[in-house]
Write a protein that holds these residues in place. Structure first.
Motif, PDB file in Angstrom:
ATOM      1  N   LYS A   1       0.825  -1.204   0.000  1.00  0.00           N
ATOM      2  CA  LYS A   1       0.000   0.000   0.000  1.00  0.00           C
ATOM      3  C   LYS A   1       0.865   1.263   0.000  1.00  0.00           C
ATOM      4  O   LYS A   1       0.621   2.207  -0.758  1.00  0.00           O
ATOM      5  N   LEU A   2       1.902   1.252   0.847  1.00  0.00           N
ATOM      6  CA  LEU A   2       2.807   2.407   0.892  1.00  0.00           C
ATOM      7  C   LEU A   2       3.470   2.654  -0.463  1.00  0.00           C
ATOM      8  O   LEU A   2       3.636   3.802  -0.878  1.00  0.00           O
ATOM      9  N   ALA A   3       3.854   1.583  -1.138  1.00  0.00           N
ATOM     10  CA  ALA A   3       4.536   1.734  -2.425  1.00  0.00           C
ATOM     11  C   ALA A   3       3.687   2.505  -3.426  1.00  0.00           C
ATOM     12  O   ALA A   3       4.226   3.177  -4.315  1.00  0.00           O
ATOM     13  N   ASN A   4       2.381   2.441  -3.269  1.00  0.00           N
ATOM     14  CA  ASN A   4       1.474   3.149  -4.170  1.00  0.00           C
ATOM     15  C   ASN A   4       1.105   4.544  -3.670  1.00  0.00           C
ATOM     16  O   ASN A   4       0.458   5.311  -4.394  1.00  0.00           O
ATOM     17  N   GLN A   5       1.499   4.880  -2.437  1.00  0.00           N
ATOM     18  CA  GLN A   5       1.081   6.145  -1.836  1.00  0.00           C
ATOM     19  C   GLN A   5       2.208   7.140  -1.600  1.00  0.00           C
ATOM     20  O   GLN A   5       1.977   8.350  -1.614  1.00  0.00           O
ATOM     21  N   ILE A   6       3.415   6.658  -1.357  1.00  0.00           N
ATOM     22  CA  ILE A   6       4.479   7.538  -0.870  1.00  0.00           C
ATOM     23  C   ILE A   6       5.028   8.447  -1.968  1.00  0.00           C
ATOM     24  O   ILE A   6       5.127   8.065  -3.132  1.00  0.00           O
ATOM     25  N   LEU A   7       5.374   9.655  -1.554  1.00  0.00           N
ATOM     26  CA  LEU A   7       5.968  10.647  -2.443  1.00  0.00           C
ATOM     27  C   LEU A   7       7.038  11.397  -1.659  1.00  0.00           C
ATOM     28  O   LEU A   7       6.771  11.939  -0.584  1.00  0.00           O
ATOM     29  N   SER A   8       8.256  11.412  -2.184  1.00  0.00           N
ATOM     30  CA  SER A   8       9.375  12.100  -1.535  1.00  0.00           C
ATOM     31  C   SER A   8       9.487  13.504  -2.109  1.00  0.00           C
ATOM     32  O   SER A   8       9.600  13.672  -3.333  1.00  0.00           O
ATOM     33  N   LEU A   9       9.468  14.496  -1.222  1.00  0.00           N
ATOM     34  CA  LEU A   9       9.533  15.899  -1.632  1.00  0.00           C
ATOM     35  C   LEU A   9      10.983  16.394  -1.602  1.00  0.00           C
ATOM     36  O   LEU A   9      11.840  15.776  -0.966  1.00  0.00           O
ATOM     37  N   PRO A  10      11.283  17.500  -2.282  1.00  0.00           N
ATOM     38  CA  PRO A  10      12.654  18.033  -2.244  1.00  0.00           C
ATOM     39  C   PRO A  10      13.158  18.193  -0.807  1.00  0.00           C
ATOM     40  O   PRO A  10      12.433  18.704   0.056  1.00  0.00           O
ATOM     41  N   MET A  11      14.374  17.734  -0.556  1.00  0.00           N
ATOM     42  CA  MET A  11      14.957  17.778   0.791  1.00  0.00           C
ATOM     43  C   MET A  11      16.470  17.831   0.670  1.00  0.00           C
ATOM     44  O   MET A  11      17.095  16.880   0.201  1.00  0.00           O
ATOM     45  N   TYR A  12      17.061  18.949   1.086  1.00  0.00           N
ATOM     46  CA  TYR A  12      18.515  19.089   1.116  1.00  0.00           C
ATOM     47  C   TYR A  12      18.861  20.352   1.882  1.00  0.00           C
ATOM     48  O   TYR A  12      18.071  21.317   1.901  1.00  0.00           O
ATOM     49  N   PRO A  13      20.014  20.367   2.543  1.00  0.00           N
ATOM     50  CA  PRO A  13      20.443  21.589   3.215  1.00  0.00           C
ATOM     51  C   PRO A  13      20.528  22.739   2.220  1.00  0.00           C
ATOM     52  O   PRO A  13      21.104  22.589   1.137  1.00  0.00           O
ATOM     53  N   GLY A  14      19.942  23.863   2.592  1.00  0.00           N
ATOM     54  CA  GLY A  14      19.927  25.002   1.690  1.00  0.00           C
ATOM     55  C   GLY A  14      18.586  25.240   1.038  1.00  0.00           C
ATOM     56  O   GLY A  14      18.348  26.317   0.469  1.00  0.00           O
ATOM     57  N   LEU A  15      17.687  24.246   1.097  1.00  0.00           N
ATOM     58  CA  LEU A  15      16.320  24.458   0.635  1.00  0.00           C
ATOM     59  C   LEU A  15      15.697  25.534   1.527  1.00  0.00           C
ATOM     60  O   LEU A  15      15.677  25.403   2.747  1.00  0.00           O
ATOM     61  N   ASN A  16      15.216  26.623   0.923  1.00  0.00           N
ATOM     62  CA  ASN A  16      14.797  27.754   1.747  1.00  0.00           C
ATOM     63  C   ASN A  16      13.288  27.799   1.972  1.00  0.00           C
ATOM     64  O   ASN A  16      12.519  27.058   1.345  1.00  0.00           O
ATOM     65  N   SER A  17      12.862  28.689   2.849  1.00  0.00           N
ATOM     66  CA  SER A  17      11.459  28.759   3.251  1.00  0.00           C
ATOM     67  C   SER A  17      10.539  29.069   2.084  1.00  0.00           C
ATOM     68  O   SER A  17       9.424  28.529   1.993  1.00  0.00           O
ATOM     69  N   HIS A  18      10.992  29.929   1.173  1.00  0.00           N
ATOM     70  CA  HIS A  18      10.156  30.272   0.021  1.00  0.00           C
ATOM     71  C   HIS A  18       9.989  29.064  -0.902  1.00  0.00           C
ATOM     72  O   HIS A  18       8.901  28.854  -1.461  1.00  0.00           O
ATOM     73  N   GLN A  19      11.046  28.263  -1.063  1.00  0.00           N
ATOM     74  CA  GLN A  19      10.937  27.056  -1.886  1.00  0.00           C
ATOM     75  C   GLN A  19      10.005  26.040  -1.239  1.00  0.00           C
ATOM     76  O   GLN A  19       9.217  25.381  -1.924  1.00  0.00           O
ATOM     77  N   ILE A  20      10.103  25.894   0.079  1.00  0.00           N
ATOM     78  CA  ILE A  20       9.206  24.975   0.787  1.00  0.00           C
ATOM     79  C   ILE A  20       7.756  25.416   0.597  1.00  0.00           C
ATOM     80  O   ILE A  20       6.866  24.607   0.299  1.00  0.00           O
ATOM     81  N   GLN A  21       7.517  26.714   0.752  1.00  0.00           N
ATOM     82  CA  GLN A  21       6.174  27.243   0.556  1.00  0.00           C
ATOM     83  C   GLN A  21       5.692  26.975  -0.872  1.00  0.00           C
ATOM     84  O   GLN A  21       4.524  26.634  -1.099  1.00  0.00           O
ATOM     85  N   GLU A  22       6.614  27.112  -1.837  1.00  0.00           N
ATOM     86  CA  GLU A  22       6.250  26.882  -3.239  1.00  0.00           C
ATOM     87  C   GLU A  22       5.866  25.428  -3.476  1.00  0.00           C
ATOM     88  O   GLU A  22       4.907  25.132  -4.213  1.00  0.00           O
ATOM     89  N   VAL A  23       6.615  24.491  -2.865  1.00  0.00           N
ATOM     90  CA  VAL A  23       6.285  23.070  -2.992  1.00  0.00           C
ATOM     91  C   VAL A  23       4.900  22.792  -2.416  1.00  0.00           C
ATOM     92  O   VAL A  23       4.062  22.131  -3.048  1.00  0.00           O
ATOM     93  N   VAL A  24       4.655  23.304  -1.219  1.00  0.00           N
ATOM     94  CA  VAL A  24       3.369  23.053  -0.560  1.00  0.00           C
ATOM     95  C   VAL A  24       2.227  23.710  -1.345  1.00  0.00           C
ATOM     96  O   VAL A  24       1.152  23.116  -1.515  1.00  0.00           O
ATOM     97  N   ALA A  25       2.463  24.914  -1.839  1.00  0.00           N
ATOM     98  CA  ALA A  25       1.436  25.596  -2.631  1.00  0.00           C
ATOM     99  C   ALA A  25       1.120  24.812  -3.902  1.00  0.00           C
ATOM    100  O   ALA A  25      -0.052  24.730  -4.324  1.00  0.00           O
TER     101      ALA A  25
END
Length: 385
Positions: free
Chosen positions: A345-369
């Motif tokens: 079930k997880l294999a069909n549901q999981i999604l990995s989002l951008p993650m690395y040191p230096g990813l900034n708050s505006h980029q995180i907001q953009e991903v979520v938006a």
């Protein structure tokens, strides 16, 4: 495609220390000790110390760290080894290469970590070891592992390929079992400029055997006491890793901060079926990956969301789309669809989002938006932490 927000951006890590990295490489070139050189022994000692154990043995890859590490722990033919179905295939391949029999079990749907209750039910008189995979940067519960190992007299062999300096309940990744395997694949929290791996252990006998196994089984030059192989972490790679190691704790803290921002901003989407994997490790989770579930209540399927994010320049991943027991290469193990329903079930549901040191708050907001827009939810006013 040129991604506006890549899944990983290694340049952000490397640029501030570019001069030091080049100097470290030049020092090895000048020294000429490319195989089993000083930078390797220095890095082995430093990484072992940072991880709270005694011995580090550098090898060519994380897969070799598992395969040779199990052999160094005297696990082989006739031994059963329990591991989760929800892991990268290297864990399973390592068990098979060691000559042991892998016994797969299901995972916890909230964390994606091995289900230790399922593991207990899978134990037989032939079971010699359990491999807890510290998936996504979160350790499996040390106390539960100790309880299981003590009850059934099992060796704990950690797969810590994604868990550099992770911690839980006062224990560090690599200090729980008889040995632990790490990967230094470039995108790991501590990554080389190519492949690389390491076995950590507090057992001197395991350490000595591992040193022999990685170097043709030789206890001294041209004297081979067992059938080993050629799997040595290059001195050049060790020099790079040694230069990066002092920055690892801060990089991990940056990852945790990013994860906390994701958690905060994604909270409004829980009712729409976007559910982050749970953190049961507090600040000990090092977030090699930040993973959400697109559950059954979501109006869109995972692939549709991923396609919409790709269309606006946001790169994502899936870790992992096919569980080990359903991979064609391992059909001979006798498992079938439905054997591990949570992993499937997880294999069909999981999604990995951008993650690395230096990813900034505006980029995180953009991903979520972008996720919010893709599933048709009303955009929320998103606050920075």
């Amino acid at each position: 495609m040129n991604h506006k927000i890549p899944f990983v951006d290694l340049n952000l890590q490397h640029q501030p220390i570019q001069d030091q990295l080049q100097q470290a490489i030049q020092a090895v070139l000048a020294q000429g000790d490319f195989i089993l050189g000083k930078a390797l022994s220095d890095f082995e000692a430093a990484f072992a110390a940072a991880s709270g154990t005694k011995y580090g043995i550098g090898v060519a890859s994380g897969t070799d760290a598992i395969a040779l590490g199990l052999q160094a722990c005297n696990i082989g033919a006739g031994d059963q080894v329990i591991l989760p179905a929800n892991t990268f295939v290297a864990t399973l391949i390592g068990v098979l290469r060691a000559g042991a029999k892998p016994v797969l079990v299901d995972c916890d749907p909230q964390t994606a970590l091995i289900d230790l209750e399922a593991a207990a039910k899978a134990i037989t008189p032939q079971t010699k070891a359990i491999i807890p995979v510290h998936l996504y940067g979160q350790m499996v519960s040390p106390q539960q592992l100790f309880d299981l190992a003590d009850t059934y007299k099992l060796l704990i062999f950690e797969d810590a390929a994604q868990a550099h300096l992770a911690a839980r309940a006062g224990y560090g990744a690599g200090s729980v079992g008889i040995a632990a395997a790490f990967s230094f694949y470039p995108s790991k929290n501590l990554g080389a400029f190519g492949d690389g791996g390491m076995l950590l252990t507090g057992d001197s006998d395991v350490a000595q055997k591992m040193k022999r196994l990685r170097n043709y089984g030789a206890s001294q030059k041209y004297f081979h006491v067992e059938s080993g192989t050629n799997s040595r972490l290059d001195t050049l790679q060790a020099a790079v890793l040694l230069e990066k190691l002092p920055h690892l704790a801060q990089w991990n803290r940056d990852r945790l901060t990013i994860a906390q921002q994701y958690d905060h901003q994604l909270a409004t989407l829980a009712s729409a079926g976007i559910i982050p994997m749970e953190n049961h490790s507090s600040t000990g989770h090092v977030y090699h990956l930040y993973v959400v579930k697109v559950d059954d209540t979501c109006l869109l399927e995972r692939q549709q969301i991923q396609d919409k994010l790709t269309a606006v320049g946001i790169q994502t991943g899936i870790h992992y789309p096919i569980p080990c027991h359903l991979q064609p290469a391992f059909s001979h193990l006798g498992y079938k669809q439905g054997d591990f329903p949570q992993a499937e079930k997880l294999a069909n549901q999981i999604l990995s989002l951008p993650m690395y040191p230096g990813l900034n708050s505006h980029q995180i907001q953009e991903v979520v938006a972008a996720i919010t827009s893709s599933i048709g939810s009303e955009p929320q006013k998103l606050l920075f932490l």
